[in-house]
Scaffold this active site. Sequence first.
Site, PDB file in Angstrom:
ATOM      1  N   ARG A  56       0.842  -1.201   0.000  1.00 18.43           N
ATOM      2  CA  ARG A  56       0.000   0.000   0.000  1.00 18.43           C
ATOM      3  C   ARG A  56       0.880   1.255   0.000  1.00 18.43           C
ATOM      4  NH1 ARG A  56      -3.586  -1.443   5.154  1.00 18.43           N
ATOM      5  NH2 ARG A  56      -1.572  -2.294   5.745  1.00 18.43           N
TER       6      ARG A  56
ATOM      7  N   LYS B 136       2.271   1.967   7.183  1.00 19.37           N
ATOM      8  CA  LYS B 136       2.758   1.193   8.325  1.00 19.37           C
ATOM      9  C   LYS B 136       3.616   2.060   9.245  1.00 19.37           C
ATOM     10  CE  LYS B 136       1.215  -2.988   8.054  1.00 19.37           C
ATOM     11  NZ  LYS B 136       0.289  -3.431   9.083  1.00 19.37           N
TER      12      LYS B 136
ATOM     13  N   TYR C 158      -0.376   4.485  10.572  1.00 21.67           N
ATOM     14  CA  TYR C 158      -0.627   3.497  11.622  1.00 21.67           C
ATOM     15  C   TYR C 158       0.632   3.375  12.470  1.00 21.67           C
ATOM     16  CZ  TYR C 158      -4.772   1.683   9.128  1.00 21.67           C
ATOM     17  OH  TYR C 158      -6.004   1.540   8.527  1.00 21.67           O
TER      18      TYR C 158
ATOM     19  N   HIS D 235       0.456   1.629  16.166  1.00 21.66           N
ATOM     20  CA  HIS D 235       0.320   0.476  17.075  1.00 21.66           C
ATOM     21  C   HIS D 235       1.471   0.446  18.077  1.00 21.66           C
ATOM     22  CE1 HIS D 235      -3.096  -1.108  14.869  1.00 21.66           C
ATOM     23  NE2 HIS D 235      -2.431  -0.896  13.757  1.00 21.66           N
TER      24      HIS D 235
ATOM     25  N   GLU E  68      -4.854   4.489  14.025  1.00 22.67           N
ATOM     26  CA  GLU E  68      -5.710   3.527  14.726  1.00 22.67           C
ATOM     27  C   GLU E  68      -6.384   4.094  15.969  1.00 22.67           C
ATOM     28  OE1 GLU E  68      -2.440   3.243  14.511  1.00 22.67           O
ATOM     29  OE2 GLU E  68      -1.576   2.920  16.497  1.00 22.67           O
TER      30      GLU E  68
ATOM     31  N   ALA F 282      -9.437 -12.521  13.091  1.00 25.70           N
ATOM     32  CA  ALA F 282      -9.013 -11.914  14.368  1.00 25.70           C
ATOM     33  C   ALA F 282      -7.583 -12.316  14.754  1.00 25.70           C
ATOM     34  CB  ALA F 282      -9.997 -12.282  15.470  1.00 25.70           C
ATOM     35  N   ILE F 283      -6.853 -12.902  13.829  1.00 23.92           N
ATOM     36  CA  ILE F 283      -5.500 -13.370  14.134  1.00 23.92           C
ATOM     37  C   ILE F 283      -4.584 -12.205  14.554  1.00 23.92           C
ATOM     38  CG2 ILE F 283      -4.731 -13.242  11.700  1.00 23.92           C
ATOM     39  CD1 ILE F 283      -3.705 -15.927  14.285  1.00 23.92           C
ATOM     40  N   ASP F 284      -4.900 -10.992  14.070  1.00 19.59           N
ATOM     41  CA  ASP F 284      -4.043  -9.856  14.464  1.00 19.59           C
ATOM     42  C   ASP F 284      -4.231  -9.510  15.950  1.00 19.59           C
ATOM     43  OD1 ASP F 284      -6.615  -8.871  14.053  1.00 19.59           O
ATOM     44  OD2 ASP F 284      -5.914  -6.925  13.343  1.00 19.59           O
TER      45      ASP F 284
ATOM     46  N   VAL G 277      -4.017 -15.172   7.842  1.00 20.80           N
ATOM     47  CA  VAL G 277      -3.116 -14.103   7.402  1.00 20.80           C
ATOM     48  C   VAL G 277      -3.405 -12.830   8.206  1.00 20.80           C
ATOM     49  CG1 VAL G 277      -2.471 -12.624   5.460  1.00 20.80           C
ATOM     50  CG2 VAL G 277      -2.799 -15.074   5.100  1.00 20.80           C
ATOM     51  N   ALA G 278      -2.358 -12.284   8.810  1.00 16.74           N
ATOM     52  CA  ALA G 278      -2.557 -11.164   9.741  1.00 16.74           C
ATOM     53  C   ALA G 278      -2.756  -9.826   9.026  1.00 16.74           C
ATOM     54  CB  ALA G 278      -1.376 -11.076  10.702  1.00 16.74           C
ATOM     55  N   ASN G 279      -2.285  -9.710   7.785  1.00 17.00           N
ATOM     56  CA  ASN G 279      -2.512  -8.445   7.062  1.00 17.00           C
ATOM     57  C   ASN G 279      -3.264  -8.724   5.772  1.00 17.00           C
ATOM     58  OD1 ASN G 279      -0.385  -9.708   5.781  1.00 17.00           O
ATOM     59  ND2 ASN G 279       0.521  -7.785   5.082  1.00 17.00           N
ATOM     60  N   MET G 280      -4.503  -9.211   5.922  1.00 13.68           N
ATOM     61  CA  MET G 280      -5.305  -9.582   4.752  1.00 13.68           C
ATOM     62  C   MET G 280      -5.436  -8.444   3.734  1.00 13.68           C
ATOM     63  SD  MET G 280      -8.215 -11.931   6.572  1.00 13.68           S
ATOM     64  CE  MET G 280      -9.144 -12.276   5.085  1.00 13.68           C
TER      65      MET G 280
HETATM   66  N1  LIG Z   1      -6.425 -10.155   9.646  1.00  9.85           N
HETATM   67  C1  LIG Z   1      -6.586  -8.941   9.151  1.00  9.85           C
HETATM   68  O1  LIG Z   1      -5.984  -8.567   8.159  1.00  9.85           O
HETATM   69  C2  LIG Z   1      -7.552  -7.995   9.806  1.00  9.85           C
HETATM   70  C3  LIG Z   1      -7.963  -6.828   9.155  1.00  9.85           C
HETATM   71  C4  LIG Z   1      -8.916  -6.015   9.776  1.00  9.85           C
HETATM   72  C5  LIG Z   1      -9.432  -6.359  11.037  1.00  9.85           C
HETATM   73  N2  LIG Z   1      -8.982  -7.508  11.652  1.00  9.85           N
HETATM   74  C6  LIG Z   1      -9.490  -7.963  12.953  1.00  9.85           C
HETATM   75  O2  LIG Z   1     -10.813  -8.458  12.812  1.00  9.85           O
HETATM   76  C7  LIG Z   1     -11.445  -8.455  14.090  1.00  9.85           C
HETATM   77  C8  LIG Z   1     -12.835  -7.849  14.004  1.00  9.85           C
HETATM   78  O3  LIG Z   1     -12.714  -6.455  13.711  1.00  9.85           O
HETATM   79  P1  LIG Z   1     -14.006  -5.538  13.540  1.00  9.85           P
HETATM   80  O4  LIG Z   1     -13.523  -4.250  12.975  1.00  9.85           O
HETATM   81  O5  LIG Z   1     -15.079  -6.271  12.834  1.00  9.85           O
HETATM   82  O6  LIG Z   1     -14.443  -5.318  15.067  1.00  9.85           O
HETATM   83  P2  LIG Z   1     -15.884  -4.821  15.579  1.00  9.85           P
HETATM   84  O7  LIG Z   1     -15.660  -4.241  16.924  1.00  9.85           O
HETATM   85  O8  LIG Z   1     -16.570  -4.017  14.538  1.00  9.85           O
HETATM   86  O9  LIG Z   1     -16.728  -6.178  15.723  1.00  9.85           O
HETATM   87  C9  LIG Z   1     -16.429  -7.174  16.671  1.00  9.85           C
HETATM   88  C10 LIG Z   1     -17.708  -7.920  17.004  1.00  9.85           C
HETATM   89  O10 LIG Z   1     -17.341  -9.053  17.816  1.00  9.85           O
HETATM   90  C11 LIG Z   1     -18.394  -9.243  18.734  1.00  9.85           C
HETATM   91  N3  LIG Z   1     -17.907 -10.111  19.811  1.00  9.85           N
HETATM   92  C12 LIG Z   1     -17.062  -9.820  20.835  1.00  9.85           C
HETATM   93  N4  LIG Z   1     -16.844 -10.917  21.591  1.00  9.85           N
HETATM   94  C13 LIG Z   1     -17.554 -11.934  21.025  1.00  9.85           C
HETATM   95  C14 LIG Z   1     -17.730 -13.308  21.327  1.00  9.85           C
HETATM   96  N5  LIG Z   1     -17.127 -13.871  22.372  1.00  9.85           N
HETATM   97  N6  LIG Z   1     -18.519 -14.050  20.519  1.00  9.85           N
HETATM   98  C15 LIG Z   1     -19.138 -13.495  19.452  1.00  9.85           C
HETATM   99  N7  LIG Z   1     -19.019 -12.187  19.113  1.00  9.85           N
HETATM  100  C16 LIG Z   1     -18.235 -11.412  19.888  1.00  9.85           C
HETATM  101  C17 LIG Z   1     -18.783  -7.840  19.158  1.00  9.85           C
HETATM  102  O11 LIG Z   1     -20.059  -7.794  19.748  1.00  9.85           O
HETATM  103  C18 LIG Z   1     -18.711  -7.097  17.822  1.00  9.85           C
HETATM  104  O12 LIG Z   1     -19.978  -7.090  17.158  1.00  9.85           O
HETATM  105  C19 LIG Z   1     -10.485  -7.677  15.004  1.00  9.85           C
HETATM  106  O13 LIG Z   1      -9.713  -8.600  15.739  1.00  9.85           O
HETATM  107  C20 LIG Z   1      -9.611  -6.919  14.042  1.00  9.85           C
HETATM  108  O14 LIG Z   1      -8.360  -6.592  14.602  1.00  9.85           O
HETATM  109  C21 LIG Z   1      -8.054  -8.303  11.056  1.00  9.85           C
END
Ligand SMILES: NC(=O)c1ccc[n+]([C@@H]2O[C@H](COP(=O)([O-])OP(=O)(O)OC[C@H]3O[C@@H](n4cnc5c(N)ncnc54)[C@H](O)[C@@H]3O)[C@@H](O)[C@H]2O)c1
Length: 372
Positions: free
Chosen positions: A15, A75, A94, A96, A118, A268-270, A298-301
């Site tokens: 990016r 980043k 970002y 972090h 963030e 949610a791996i991140d 994958v942590a940075n999808m």
């Molecule tokens: N891997 C990647 O590239 C990447 C990219 C973006 C975001 N993420 C991750 O994705 C995850 C979700 O992000 P988001 O923006 O959707 O967050 P968000 O806060 O919008 O949504 C999270 C949802 O999880 C629910 N929740 C919490 N605990 C729960 C449980 N025990 N069981 C069921 N539901 C539960 C909450 O009520 C909420 O609706 C985060 O960990 C974020 O860091 C990862």
Amino acid sequence: MKIGCPTEIKPQEFRVGLTPNAAQEAIGHGHSVIVQSGAGAGAGFEDEAYRAVGAEIAGSAEEVFEAAEMIVKVKEPQAGERKMLREGQLLFTYLHLAPDPEQTRDLMASGCTAIAYETVTDGKGGLPLLAPMSEVAGKLAPQVGAWTLQKANGGRGVLMGGVPGVGPAKVAVIGGGVVGIHAARVAAGMGADVTVLDRSLPRMRYLDDVFGGSFKTMFASAGNTEEIAREADMVIGAVLIPGAAAPKLISRAQLSEMKPGAALVDVAIDQGGCFETSKATTHADPIYEVDGIMHYCVANMPGAVARTSTIALGNATMPFLLALADKGWKQACAEDENLLNGLNVHGGKLTYAAVGEALGIDVEDAKGLVGA
Ligand SMILES: NC(=O)c1ccc[n+]([C@@H]2O[C@H](COP(=O)([O-])OP(=O)(O)OC[C@H]3O[C@@H](n4cnc5c(N)ncnc54)[C@H](O)[C@@H]3O)[C@@H](O)[C@H]2O)c1
């Protein structure tokens, strides 16, 4: 203000902090823009596109850091980049910082003013500069999950939408937030039979009201999660508990009860991952198998679709970027508490409480700094 955009140097990062469109808007506001040659190439923006809107192209990152009053990136600055930051320079990217004491120390030592994407807020409990990446990761999740389900990749050999006479894949999305809603919409659009599990009743009411026709909702009790995982061809992990590691919602023991070749996509791996058997993978080697179940972690999808991600991020950062350039960081932050929430470091001091707590560093009150 002179705005500088260097090429990202973190591995696998394609990016770029400033799109040609954003450069054009900044120049239209009377600012000047300097971009490192090749900075936009990974996202499909050639130097010529920046030149065409009046930006200057620099041969090296050093030139950009030297010339610019504000550095815009994606980043967190890497060690070499941190050495080029100077007192009074503004950094918008970002960061972090909480798990990164080394970076925090370097930023404080540089004397720069650092605003972290963030932690910028939207006044409604949302994080507007994180949301676009959650939207991207959510929409990607069923796409990569569908690929993982293919036989040649170790999956069950199930087609998301089925065909006439053959039922669709069953997809469970755990967490119905930004990632979950986008994942569920795409999976439903591919024809899958989708259920979203969440623990928030207001959230499920909203999902049911708006999307009741295209997917189902279910309360994410341990029992329901166990049952739905047993029946699923794909489970997408999309939970977030702000400020905490993701809870483990599917244990290793449960894998043996799932359908062989089912796919777990742990977005949610991140945050550590929400399946016990999740470990972070890369785009180069995204999937692995545990007890017959395929994992994609994958942590940075968003990096997989660098162009879409860059444009989405640029759309979200643009109003803040223009406010910072037009007014200077101090006035822009004094007038906008949401932007002020992004301030993490200024003049050798840490200004963000949660980072201070995590790292045991004293924090200066951000409001006091800008007289807000
Ligand atoms: N891997 C990647 O590239 C990447 C990219 C973006 C975001 N993420 C991750 O994705 C995850 C979700 O992000 P988001 O923006 O959707 O967050 P968000 O806060 O919008 O949504 C999270 C949802 O999880 C629910 N929740 C919490 N605990 C729960 C449980 N025990 N069981 C069921 N539901 C539960 C909450 O009520 C909420 O609706 C985060 O960990 C974020 O860091 C990862």
